[in-house]
Write a protein that holds these residues in place. Structure first.
Motif, PDB file in Angstrom:
ATOM      1  N   UNK A   1      -8.362   0.473 -10.109  1.00 51.99           N
ATOM      2  CA  UNK A   1      -7.547   0.973 -11.257  1.00 51.99           C
ATOM      3  C   UNK A   1      -7.545   0.355 -12.563  1.00 51.99           C
ATOM      4  N   UNK A   2      -8.206  -0.863 -12.656  1.00 54.22           N
ATOM      5  CA  UNK A   2      -8.005  -1.738 -13.708  1.00 54.22           C
ATOM      6  C   UNK A   2      -9.508  -2.232 -13.964  1.00 54.22           C
ATOM      7  N   UNK A   3     -10.532  -2.334 -13.248  1.00 54.02           N
ATOM      8  CA  UNK A   3     -11.797  -3.122 -13.529  1.00 54.02           C
ATOM      9  C   UNK A   3     -13.026  -2.291 -13.381  1.00 54.02           C
TER      10      UNK A   3
ATOM     11  N   UNK B   1      -8.470  -9.533   7.415  1.00 58.96           N
ATOM     12  CA  UNK B   1      -9.782  -9.278   6.860  1.00 58.96           C
ATOM     13  C   UNK B   1      -9.341  -8.453   5.530  1.00 58.96           C
ATOM     14  N   UNK B   2      -8.623  -7.264   5.775  1.00 56.70           N
ATOM     15  CA  UNK B   2      -8.725  -6.401   4.739  1.00 56.70           C
ATOM     16  C   UNK B   2      -7.582  -6.799   3.733  1.00 56.70           C
ATOM     17  N   UNK B   3      -6.806  -7.918   4.010  1.00 61.93           N
ATOM     18  CA  UNK B   3      -5.728  -8.368   2.868  1.00 61.93           C
ATOM     19  C   UNK B   3      -6.309  -9.700   2.131  1.00 61.93           C
ATOM     20  N   UNK B   4      -7.648 -10.066   2.570  1.00 59.73           N
ATOM     21  CA  UNK B   4      -8.103 -10.995   1.796  1.00 59.73           C
ATOM     22  C   UNK B   4      -8.842 -10.771   0.763  1.00 59.73           C
ATOM     23  N   UNK B   5      -8.325 -11.356  -0.343  1.00 61.51           N
ATOM     24  CA  UNK B   5      -9.012 -10.929  -1.879  1.00 61.51           C
ATOM     25  C   UNK B   5     -10.442 -11.203  -1.881  1.00 61.51           C
ATOM     26  N   UNK B   6     -10.932 -12.548  -1.310  1.00 63.97           N
ATOM     27  CA  UNK B   6     -12.322 -12.870  -1.208  1.00 63.97           C
ATOM     28  C   UNK B   6     -12.919 -11.823  -0.494  1.00 63.97           C
ATOM     29  N   UNK B   7     -12.504 -11.327   0.620  1.00 64.68           N
ATOM     30  CA  UNK B   7     -13.509 -10.535   1.376  1.00 64.68           C
ATOM     31  C   UNK B   7     -13.338  -8.956   0.688  1.00 64.68           C
ATOM     32  N   UNK B   8     -12.287  -8.663   0.073  1.00 64.58           N
ATOM     33  CA  UNK B   8     -12.282  -7.349  -0.375  1.00 64.58           C
ATOM     34  C   UNK B   8     -12.802  -7.260  -1.871  1.00 64.58           C
ATOM     35  N   UNK B   9     -13.384  -8.417  -2.329  1.00 60.19           N
ATOM     36  CA  UNK B   9     -13.696  -8.454  -3.802  1.00 60.19           C
ATOM     37  C   UNK B   9     -14.763  -7.521  -4.097  1.00 60.19           C
ATOM     38  N   UNK B  10     -15.620  -7.254  -3.290  1.00 56.64           N
ATOM     39  CA  UNK B  10     -16.703  -6.103  -3.362  1.00 56.64           C
ATOM     40  C   UNK B  10     -16.433  -5.119  -2.449  1.00 56.64           C
ATOM     41  N   UNK B  11     -15.267  -4.652  -2.027  1.00 59.24           N
ATOM     42  CA  UNK B  11     -15.065  -3.521  -1.135  1.00 59.24           C
ATOM     43  C   UNK B  11     -14.744  -2.390  -2.172  1.00 59.24           C
ATOM     44  N   UNK B  12     -14.453  -1.302  -1.546  1.00 62.94           N
ATOM     45  CA  UNK B  12     -14.337   0.059  -2.465  1.00 62.94           C
ATOM     46  C   UNK B  12     -12.722  -0.215  -3.118  1.00 62.94           C
ATOM     47  N   UNK B  13     -11.992  -0.944  -2.476  1.00 63.68           N
ATOM     48  CA  UNK B  13     -10.647  -1.148  -3.360  1.00 63.68           C
ATOM     49  C   UNK B  13     -10.083  -2.530  -3.023  1.00 63.68           C
ATOM     50  N   UNK B  14      -8.981  -2.866  -3.719  1.00 63.81           N
ATOM     51  CA  UNK B  14      -8.452  -4.118  -3.374  1.00 63.81           C
ATOM     52  C   UNK B  14      -7.877  -4.593  -2.125  1.00 63.81           C
ATOM     53  N   UNK B  15      -7.545  -5.783  -1.964  1.00 64.89           N
ATOM     54  CA  UNK B  15      -7.040  -6.301  -0.476  1.00 64.89           C
ATOM     55  C   UNK B  15      -5.650  -5.350  -0.231  1.00 64.89           C
ATOM     56  N   UNK B  16      -5.387  -5.197   0.937  1.00 63.03           N
ATOM     57  CA  UNK B  16      -4.210  -4.601   1.365  1.00 63.03           C
ATOM     58  C   UNK B  16      -3.105  -5.601   1.061  1.00 63.03           C
ATOM     59  N   UNK B  17      -2.006  -4.902   0.291  1.00 64.61           N
ATOM     60  CA  UNK B  17      -0.817  -5.749   0.173  1.00 64.61           C
ATOM     61  C   UNK B  17      -0.056  -5.863   1.363  1.00 64.61           C
ATOM     62  N   UNK B  18      -0.063  -4.927   2.288  1.00 71.83           N
ATOM     63  CA  UNK B  18       0.969  -4.511   3.408  1.00 71.83           C
ATOM     64  C   UNK B  18       0.205  -4.086   4.660  1.00 71.83           C
ATOM     65  N   UNK B  19       0.814  -4.611   5.592  1.00 67.52           N
ATOM     66  CA  UNK B  19       0.100  -4.050   6.991  1.00 67.52           C
ATOM     67  C   UNK B  19       0.185  -2.645   7.282  1.00 67.52           C
ATOM     68  N   UNK B  20       0.982  -2.177   6.588  1.00 68.32           N
ATOM     69  CA  UNK B  20       1.272  -0.763   6.576  1.00 68.32           C
ATOM     70  C   UNK B  20      -0.147   0.150   6.045  1.00 68.32           C
ATOM     71  N   UNK B  21      -0.635  -0.571   5.117  1.00 71.36           N
ATOM     72  CA  UNK B  21      -1.963  -0.129   4.574  1.00 71.36           C
ATOM     73  C   UNK B  21      -3.049  -0.029   5.788  1.00 71.36           C
ATOM     74  N   UNK B  22      -3.148  -1.272   6.207  1.00 73.63           N
ATOM     75  CA  UNK B  22      -4.087  -1.565   7.439  1.00 73.63           C
ATOM     76  C   UNK B  22      -3.797  -0.593   8.695  1.00 73.63           C
ATOM     77  N   UNK B  23      -2.570  -0.290   8.956  1.00 71.91           N
ATOM     78  CA  UNK B  23      -2.153   0.437  10.124  1.00 71.91           C
ATOM     79  C   UNK B  23      -2.983   1.697   9.665  1.00 71.91           C
ATOM     80  N   UNK B  24      -2.738   2.347   8.674  1.00 66.51           N
ATOM     81  CA  UNK B  24      -3.397   3.805   8.060  1.00 66.51           C
ATOM     82  C   UNK B  24      -4.854   3.765   8.220  1.00 66.51           C
ATOM     83  N   UNK B  25      -5.286   2.676   7.920  1.00 62.92           N
ATOM     84  CA  UNK B  25      -6.821   2.519   7.912  1.00 62.92           C
ATOM     85  C   UNK B  25      -7.196   2.473   9.391  1.00 62.92           C
ATOM     86  N   UNK B  26      -6.713   1.609  10.062  1.00 61.87           N
ATOM     87  CA  UNK B  26      -6.833   1.777  11.708  1.00 61.87           C
ATOM     88  C   UNK B  26      -6.693   3.263  12.223  1.00 61.87           C
ATOM     89  N   UNK B  27      -5.629   3.774  11.860  1.00 66.08           N
ATOM     90  CA  UNK B  27      -5.338   4.992  12.348  1.00 66.08           C
ATOM     91  C   UNK B  27      -6.451   5.919  12.161  1.00 66.08           C
TER      92      UNK B  27
END
Length: 169
Positions: free
Chosen positions: A152-154, A23-49
């Protein structure tokens, strides 16, 4: 835990990492979230933690959404008193976010009777979320132009919604 007609709303588990990452690495899902899609599963692991460590603390009322034994998203109130949700796109348009958030609003009212108002903010281009919030009884308060820097860009706008909490919630 909360059971609805089609969902189980529950605490996070380590086994939620892969489905959450999808879910969190999908650019379409994350398009309107507070930050861009996760590039790495470590980001999602931190989010889940963070999600798992905060469960039931700091006034948060948030849940993993499970359907047919699978994690399909998350929803709740994590910033007092801000609500939000994110859902696997395979489940969009089925009323599941409405079902989950309806149950969560009841739980928030039960656990946090001190809250008289809930808020939500979103990108005003996110028409699906606007419709969902309005169906849940939220009203548009204002739209701020160019007040959010996405990734950081839009530069993006933000629409702010609120809902008065009443005893029957």
């Amino acid at each position: 835990m909360i059971r609805t007609q089609r969902l189980l709303l529950r605490p996070g588990r380590l086994t939620d990492l892969e489905p959450l990452h999808r879910i969190l690495s999908d650019p379409c899902v994350m398009r309107y979230w507070s930050r861009p899609a996760h590039d790495d599963i470590a980001q999602t692991a931190e989010f889940l933690r963070y999600f798992m460590n905060g469960y039931g603390h700091d006034g948060r009322v948030e849940y993993i959404l499970e359907k047919d034994g699978r994690c399909i998203g998350k929803a709740g109130m994590w910033r007092d008193p801000e609500v939000g949700y994110i859902l696997n796109p395979d489940y969009w348009g089925q009323g599941l976010a409405y079902e989950a958030m309806s149950a969560i609003l009841i739980e928030i009212a039960r656990r946090r009777p001190d809250l008289t108002r809930l808020t939500a903010d979103l990108d005003p281009r996110n028409i699906g979320s606007i419709r969902l919030l309005e169906k849940l009884g939220f009203t548009h308060d204002r739209t701020e132009i160019g007040d959010y820097l996405y990734g950081g860009y839009e530069v993006c706008d933000s629409a702010y919604y609120s809902r008065v909490m009443v005893a029957q919630d």
